[in-house]
Design a protein around this motif. Structure first.
Motif, PDB file in Angstrom:
ATOM      1  N   SER A 217       0.850  -1.145  -0.136  1.00 44.97           N
ATOM      2  CA  SER A 217      -0.156  -0.078  -0.039  1.00 44.97           C
ATOM      3  C   SER A 217       0.978   1.392   0.023  1.00 44.97           C
ATOM      4  O   SER A 217       1.491   1.566   0.960  1.00 44.97           O
ATOM      5  CB  SER A 217      -0.867  -0.008   1.322  1.00 44.97           C
ATOM      6  OG  SER A 217      -1.717   1.195   1.316  1.00 44.97           O
ATOM      7  N   ASP A 218       0.931   1.899  -1.117  1.00 45.54           N
ATOM      8  CA  ASP A 218       1.923   3.036  -1.346  1.00 45.54           C
ATOM      9  C   ASP A 218       1.416   3.768  -2.281  1.00 45.54           C
ATOM     10  O   ASP A 218       0.277   3.803  -2.873  1.00 45.54           O
ATOM     11  CB  ASP A 218       3.273   2.531  -1.248  1.00 45.54           C
ATOM     12  CG  ASP A 218       3.492   1.702  -2.899  1.00 45.54           C
ATOM     13  OD1 ASP A 218       2.757   1.592  -3.412  1.00 45.54           O
ATOM     14  OD2 ASP A 218       4.617   0.825  -3.019  1.00 45.54           O
ATOM     15  N   LEU A 219       2.278   4.619  -3.040  1.00 46.56           N
ATOM     16  CA  LEU A 219       1.888   5.716  -4.040  1.00 46.56           C
ATOM     17  C   LEU A 219       1.604   5.164  -5.098  1.00 46.56           C
ATOM     18  O   LEU A 219       0.284   5.505  -5.755  1.00 46.56           O
ATOM     19  CB  LEU A 219       3.301   6.626  -4.423  1.00 46.56           C
ATOM     20  CG  LEU A 219       3.607   7.654  -3.223  1.00 46.56           C
ATOM     21  CD1 LEU A 219       4.853   8.358  -3.640  1.00 46.56           C
ATOM     22  CD2 LEU A 219       2.627   8.725  -2.931  1.00 46.56           C
ATOM     23  N   SER A 220       1.830   3.969  -5.474  1.00 46.72           N
ATOM     24  CA  SER A 220       1.381   3.247  -6.608  1.00 46.72           C
ATOM     25  C   SER A 220      -0.174   2.774  -6.684  1.00 46.72           C
ATOM     26  O   SER A 220      -0.585   2.192  -7.447  1.00 46.72           O
ATOM     27  CB  SER A 220       2.377   1.916  -6.898  1.00 46.72           C
ATOM     28  OG  SER A 220       2.492   0.968  -6.108  1.00 46.72           O
ATOM     29  N   THR A 221      -0.472   2.416  -5.308  1.00 48.23           N
ATOM     30  CA  THR A 221      -1.952   2.014  -4.903  1.00 48.23           C
ATOM     31  C   THR A 221      -2.737   3.013  -4.565  1.00 48.23           C
ATOM     32  O   THR A 221      -3.853   2.786  -4.400  1.00 48.23           O
ATOM     33  CB  THR A 221      -1.839   0.752  -4.085  1.00 48.23           C
ATOM     34  OG1 THR A 221      -1.425   1.605  -2.667  1.00 48.23           O
ATOM     35  CG2 THR A 221      -0.775  -0.123  -4.144  1.00 48.23           C
ATOM     36  N   GLY A 222      -2.272   4.411  -4.716  1.00 50.87           N
ATOM     37  CA  GLY A 222      -3.145   5.473  -4.307  1.00 50.87           C
ATOM     38  C   GLY A 222      -3.017   5.828  -2.644  1.00 50.87           C
ATOM     39  O   GLY A 222      -3.660   6.850  -2.355  1.00 50.87           O
ATOM     40  N   ASN A 223      -1.889   5.331  -2.159  1.00 51.82           N
ATOM     41  CA  ASN A 223      -1.741   5.631  -0.748  1.00 51.82           C
ATOM     42  C   ASN A 223      -0.645   6.833  -0.613  1.00 51.82           C
ATOM     43  O   ASN A 223       0.431   6.424  -0.741  1.00 51.82           O
ATOM     44  CB  ASN A 223      -1.420   4.470  -0.063  1.00 51.82           C
ATOM     45  CG  ASN A 223      -1.230   4.808   1.634  1.00 51.82           C
ATOM     46  OD1 ASN A 223      -1.228   5.917   2.303  1.00 51.82           O
ATOM     47  ND2 ASN A 223      -1.306   3.920   2.364  1.00 51.82           N
ATOM     48  N   ALA A 224      -1.112   8.151  -0.366  1.00 47.73           N
ATOM     49  CA  ALA A 224      -0.191   9.386  -0.282  1.00 47.73           C
ATOM     50  C   ALA A 224       0.160   9.563   1.058  1.00 47.73           C
ATOM     51  O   ALA A 224       0.937  10.392   1.238  1.00 47.73           O
ATOM     52  CB  ALA A 224      -0.779  10.516  -1.035  1.00 47.73           C
ATOM     53  N   THR A 225      -0.304   8.608   2.133  1.00 47.21           N
ATOM     54  CA  THR A 225      -0.021   8.950   3.473  1.00 47.21           C
ATOM     55  C   THR A 225       1.030   8.232   4.140  1.00 47.21           C
ATOM     56  O   THR A 225       2.176   8.644   4.642  1.00 47.21           O
ATOM     57  CB  THR A 225      -1.601   8.613   4.245  1.00 47.21           C
ATOM     58  OG1 THR A 225      -2.437   9.256   3.827  1.00 47.21           O
ATOM     59  CG2 THR A 225      -1.113   8.765   5.720  1.00 47.21           C
ATOM     60  N   HIS A 226       1.213   6.866   3.614  1.00 42.85           N
ATOM     61  CA  HIS A 226       2.478   6.153   4.042  1.00 42.85           C
ATOM     62  C   HIS A 226       2.543   4.952   3.307  1.00 42.85           C
ATOM     63  O   HIS A 226       1.668   4.426   2.221  1.00 42.85           O
ATOM     64  CB  HIS A 226       2.095   5.524   5.400  1.00 42.85           C
ATOM     65  CG  HIS A 226       0.444   4.614   5.266  1.00 42.85           C
ATOM     66  ND1 HIS A 226       0.816   3.221   5.323  1.00 42.85           N
ATOM     67  CD2 HIS A 226      -0.786   4.765   5.920  1.00 42.85           C
ATOM     68  CE1 HIS A 226      -0.486   2.871   5.238  1.00 42.85           C
ATOM     69  NE2 HIS A 226      -1.387   3.589   5.690  1.00 42.85           N
ATOM     70  N   ALA A 227       3.813   4.691   3.414  1.00 46.95           N
ATOM     71  CA  ALA A 227       4.101   3.235   2.531  1.00 46.95           C
ATOM     72  C   ALA A 227       4.109   1.956   3.495  1.00 46.95           C
ATOM     73  O   ALA A 227       4.886   2.118   4.268  1.00 46.95           O
ATOM     74  CB  ALA A 227       5.445   3.550   1.984  1.00 46.95           C
ATOM     75  N   SER A 228       3.478   1.115   3.127  1.00 45.98           N
ATOM     76  CA  SER A 228       3.505  -0.141   3.997  1.00 45.98           C
ATOM     77  C   SER A 228       3.632  -1.467   2.871  1.00 45.98           C
ATOM     78  O   SER A 228       2.896  -1.564   1.857  1.00 45.98           O
ATOM     79  CB  SER A 228       1.965  -0.537   4.503  1.00 45.98           C
ATOM     80  OG  SER A 228       1.962   0.721   5.558  1.00 45.98           O
ATOM     81  N   TYR A 229       4.571  -2.351   3.329  1.00 44.74           N
ATOM     82  CA  TYR A 229       4.599  -3.631   2.734  1.00 44.74           C
ATOM     83  C   TYR A 229       4.629  -4.859   3.433  1.00 44.74           C
ATOM     84  O   TYR A 229       5.378  -4.799   4.688  1.00 44.74           O
ATOM     85  CB  TYR A 229       6.114  -3.476   2.105  1.00 44.74           C
ATOM     86  CG  TYR A 229       6.156  -2.443   1.161  1.00 44.74           C
ATOM     87  CD1 TYR A 229       5.552  -2.426  -0.265  1.00 44.74           C
ATOM     88  CD2 TYR A 229       7.071  -1.048   1.616  1.00 44.74           C
ATOM     89  CE1 TYR A 229       5.787  -1.062  -0.941  1.00 44.74           C
ATOM     90  CE2 TYR A 229       7.167  -0.046   0.792  1.00 44.74           C
ATOM     91  CZ  TYR A 229       6.572   0.107  -0.509  1.00 44.74           C
ATOM     92  OH  TYR A 229       6.649   1.047  -1.090  1.00 44.74           O
ATOM     93  N   LEU A 230       3.898  -5.673   3.115  1.00 41.53           N
ATOM     94  CA  LEU A 230       3.577  -6.969   4.194  1.00 41.53           C
ATOM     95  C   LEU A 230       4.413  -8.212   3.485  1.00 41.53           C
ATOM     96  O   LEU A 230       4.441  -8.503   2.138  1.00 41.53           O
ATOM     97  CB  LEU A 230       2.267  -7.342   3.698  1.00 41.53           C
ATOM     98  CG  LEU A 230       1.621  -8.624   4.658  1.00 41.53           C
ATOM     99  CD1 LEU A 230       1.611  -8.081   6.042  1.00 41.53           C
ATOM    100  CD2 LEU A 230       0.297  -9.097   4.036  1.00 41.53           C
ATOM    101  N   LEU A 231       5.149  -8.544   4.481  1.00 40.36           N
ATOM    102  CA  LEU A 231       5.633 -10.097   4.171  1.00 40.36           C
ATOM    103  C   LEU A 231       5.207 -10.982   4.919  1.00 40.36           C
ATOM    104  O   LEU A 231       4.399 -10.954   5.793  1.00 40.36           O
ATOM    105  CB  LEU A 231       7.170  -9.792   4.756  1.00 40.36           C
ATOM    106  CG  LEU A 231       8.403  -8.822   4.297  1.00 40.36           C
ATOM    107  CD1 LEU A 231       7.997  -7.589   3.795  1.00 40.36           C
ATOM    108  CD2 LEU A 231       9.659  -9.273   5.253  1.00 40.36           C
ATOM    109  N   ARG A 232       5.003 -12.287   4.170  1.00 40.99           N
ATOM    110  CA  ARG A 232       4.195 -13.230   4.524  1.00 40.99           C
ATOM    111  C   ARG A 232       5.150 -14.776   4.371  1.00 40.99           C
ATOM    112  O   ARG A 232       5.710 -14.816   3.318  1.00 40.99           O
ATOM    113  CB  ARG A 232       3.095 -13.424   4.124  1.00 40.99           C
ATOM    114  CG  ARG A 232       2.282 -14.611   4.390  1.00 40.99           C
ATOM    115  CD  ARG A 232       0.589 -14.753   3.771  1.00 40.99           C
ATOM    116  NE  ARG A 232      -0.199 -13.539   4.271  1.00 40.99           N
ATOM    117  CZ  ARG A 232      -1.085 -12.889   3.597  1.00 40.99           C
ATOM    118  NH1 ARG A 232      -1.316 -13.271   2.535  1.00 40.99           N
ATOM    119  NH2 ARG A 232      -1.937 -12.058   4.337  1.00 40.99           N
ATOM    120  N   SER A 233       5.055 -15.550   5.365  1.00 41.62           N
ATOM    121  CA  SER A 233       5.465 -16.716   5.176  1.00 41.62           C
ATOM    122  C   SER A 233       4.750 -17.760   6.052  1.00 41.62           C
ATOM    123  O   SER A 233       4.617 -17.703   7.304  1.00 41.62           O
ATOM    124  CB  SER A 233       7.064 -17.057   5.771  1.00 41.62           C
ATOM    125  OG  SER A 233       7.486 -18.252   5.458  1.00 41.62           O
ATOM    126  N   GLY A 234       3.943 -18.578   5.517  1.00 38.94           N
ATOM    127  CA  GLY A 234       2.686 -19.422   6.060  1.00 38.94           C
ATOM    128  C   GLY A 234       1.710 -18.277   6.953  1.00 38.94           C
ATOM    129  O   GLY A 234       1.366 -17.801   6.226  1.00 38.94           O
TER     130      GLY A 234
END
Length: 441
Positions: free
Chosen positions: A70-87
Motif C-alpha cells: 500500500s503505497d503511492l502506486s496504489t493511491g496511498n499518499a499517507t504512508h508506504a506499507s509492505y507486507l511480508l508473509r511466510s505461512g
C-alpha cells in the motif's frame, strides 16, 4: 546473590494482585478466562523511516516474500506499507510520506487508518526500528475494544470499519508506545488470507523475492520489556482475561552477572503468547533488560519468536545471508554444551541432528512435555534492542475438538535451560561495545 536480594520490582509492587513465585513453584492452570474471543496472532507492524529497504532486508534475511503493498502506486499518499508473509506469519513495515502530500487530498488515503505522521516520526526518533503494533485476530474487534476499555485498557483507536464493511480495526495501549491491535472480518466473502486488509494490493509476481521460503511459518510469541513487571501483568490480564502460562525469576534464568524476571501470558487457546520481562538490580552488571529500556527510551517489544517447520533448513538459509544483507546471530555456546546435549536430548535428536545443532549454533532445551530448539539473532537495527528468535518445538502432538492432530502451544517451554547461555552471549556482546566506547573517551 539470591532472587529476594536482587528483586526491587515484580512481587513487591504495592497494590498488585500478581505475585512472582518462580519456575519451581509455578503451577500451570488454564482457567479459560478470556474476556473476548481470540483467534490467533494476525500480524506485527514495524514503524520505520524507510519501509522499502527495511522490508527488503527482512524479506531476504528471513525468507519472507513481499506479497502485498500500500503505497503511492496504489493511491496511498499517507504512508508506504509492505507486507511480508511466510505461512501464517505476517510482518508489516510502515513509513511516512511527507504530510504535505497527503494534506493535498480531500479524503484520507491511508490503508492503516490509525497511522499518524507525527506519532510515527516521534516513534522512530525515540525507538529506532521497532514494533508499533502486535495485532491479534478476534471474533469481533468492536466488542474486544469495548470490553477491554471497560476493564481498564487505555484506548488508542476506537473501532474503524475498513473497506466495504469488510473488516474492523481497533487498538488499545499495551506497553510503552506499543499498541495491541484487534482485527476482525465482517464480510464472510472477504478473502483475508490473500488480501490481508482493504487497501492493499498484490506485489507483481515477477519479483525474485516472491520465491523466498526458509521454512518459517508463524509467530510463536512476542516478548516485551517493561520497567516493572507486576503493574504490566496486572494491566494486560485485567482487560484481556489472559492467564499466566509460565514465569521465571532471576534465580531461574540469570547468570552470576545479570538477570531478569519474566511472565508469559496466554489466551484460552494458548496460541497467543505474550511474555514480559523486567530488569533486576543488585547484580555485577546492569540487566540486559535495563540496557534495552535505556536504548529504546522505554518499554517495547524485545524480540519476536518465529516458529520454523525445519529449523535446520531455516538456519542454513539464514546463515548463508548473514554477511550479505541478512541477520547475524549471537555467538554459539562452547563445545562442552554440545558434548552434554546427547545426555539431555539424545532420545529426541539423532547424532546427526546434534552435530548440526553445533554447526549452526542451535540451543536445545526441554520441559516435561516436549523439546525446544532455538537460536537468537543479534539486534536487527542500530540499537541493541529488538532481535529475532527462530524456534522449533518437538513433541506434544494432540487432537483438537475436530480430530485434527496439532501441536500443543508452548511445547518444550521457553528455553529456561538456555537463558544463561543467551545472557552470557549478550553480556559478551555488550562488553565489546563498552570496550570500544571506553577506548574513544
Amino acid at each position: 546473590m539470591g532472587t529476594e536480594a536482587m528483586l526491587t520490582n515484580g512481587s513487591t509492587a504495592a497494590g498488585s494482585t500478581f505475585k512472582l513465585v518462580g519456575f519451581k513453584n509455578f503451577t500451570r492452570v488454564n482457567p479459560m478466562s478470556d474476556k473476548f474471543s481470540v483467534k490467533r496472532f494476525h500480524h506485527v507492524e514495524f514503524w520505520c523511516s524507510d519501509a522499502t529497504n527495511t522490508a527488503r532486508r527482512f524479506s531476504w534475511g528471513l525468507g519472507m516474500p513481499i506479497v502485498l503493498k500500500s503505497d503511492l502506486s496504489t493511491g496511498n499518499a499517507t504512508h508506504a506499507s509492505y507486507l511480508l508473509r511466510s505461512g501464517q506469519l505476517n510482518f508489516l513495515f510502515t513509513a511516512p510520506y511527507s504530510p504535505s502530500i497527503s494534506t493535498n487530498t480531500s479524503t484520507s488515503t491511508a490503508s492503516i487508518p490509525t497511522f499518524s505522521h507525527t506519532d510515527c516520526r516521534n516513534f522512530t526518533a525515540s525507538h529506532g526500528l521497532a514494533v508499533r503494533s502486535i495485532a491479534i485476530e478476534v471474533e469481533d474487534a468492536e466488542i474486544a475494544f469495548s470490553v477491554s476499555v471497560s476493564h481498564g485498557a487505555k484506548p488508542s483507536t476506537s473501532p474503524i470499519t475498513l473497506g466495504n464493511n469488510d473488516a474492523v480495526l481497533s487498538e488499545v495501549k499495551l506497553y510503552g508506545d506499543v499498541v495491541l491491535r484487534y482485527i476482525s472480518y465482517k464480510n464472510p466473502n472477504y478473502d483475508a488470507l490473500s488480501s490481508f486488509l482493504p487497501g492493499f494490493e498484490p506485489v507483481e509476481k515477477t519479483s525474485t523475492f516472491l520465491d523466498l521460503d526458509y521454512g518459517i511459518r508463524r509467530l510463536d510469541h512476542a516478548v516485551g520489556n517493561v520497567p516493572e513487571l507486576a503493574p504490566a501483568v496486572d494491566y494486560v490480564k485485567s482487560f484481556t482475561g489472559f492467564h499466566e502460562f509460565a514465569e521465571f525469576t532471576a534465580e531461574d534464568v540469570g547468570t552470576s552477572e545479570s538477570g531478569l524476571n519474566s511472565v508469559v501470558l496466554a489466551c484460552n487457546s494458548e496460541m497467543v503468547l505474550l511474555p514480559m520481562n523486567e530488569p533486576v538490580y543488585g547484580t555485577k552488571r546492569k540487566s540486559q533488560i535495563q540496557t534495552y529500556l535505556e536504548h529504546n527510551e522505554g518499554a517495547g517489544v524485545q524480540h519476536l519468536a518465529l516458529a520454523s517447520e525445519d529449523i535446520f533448513r531455516s538456519l542454513r538459509e539464514m546463515r548463508k545471508r548473514s554477511g550479505v544483507g541478512g541477520f547475524e546471530f549471537m555467538p554459539s555456546p562452547p563445545p562442552t554444551y554440545y558434548r552434554n546435549l546427547k545426555k539431555r536430548a539424545g532420545d529426541v535428536l539423532s547424532d546427526e541432528q546434534i552435530k548440526e545443532c553445533e554447526e549452526l549454533g542451535i540451543l536445545v532445551d526441554r520441559d516435561d512435555q516436549g523439546t525446544l530448539l532455538q537460536i537468537f539473532t543479534k539486534p536487527v537495527g542500530d540499537r541493541p534492542t529488538i532481535f529475532i528468535e527462530i524456534i522449533q518445538r518437538v513433541g506434544c502432538m494432540m487432537k483438537d475438538d475436530d480430530g485434527k492432530v496439532q501441536q500443543k502451544a508452548g511445547c518444550g517451554g521457553f528455553g529456561k535451560g538456555n537463558f544463561s547461555e543467551l545472557f552470557k552471549s549478550i553480556e559478551e556482546y555488550e562488553k565489546t561495545l563498552e570496550s570500544r566506547s571506553s577506548s574513544t573517551t
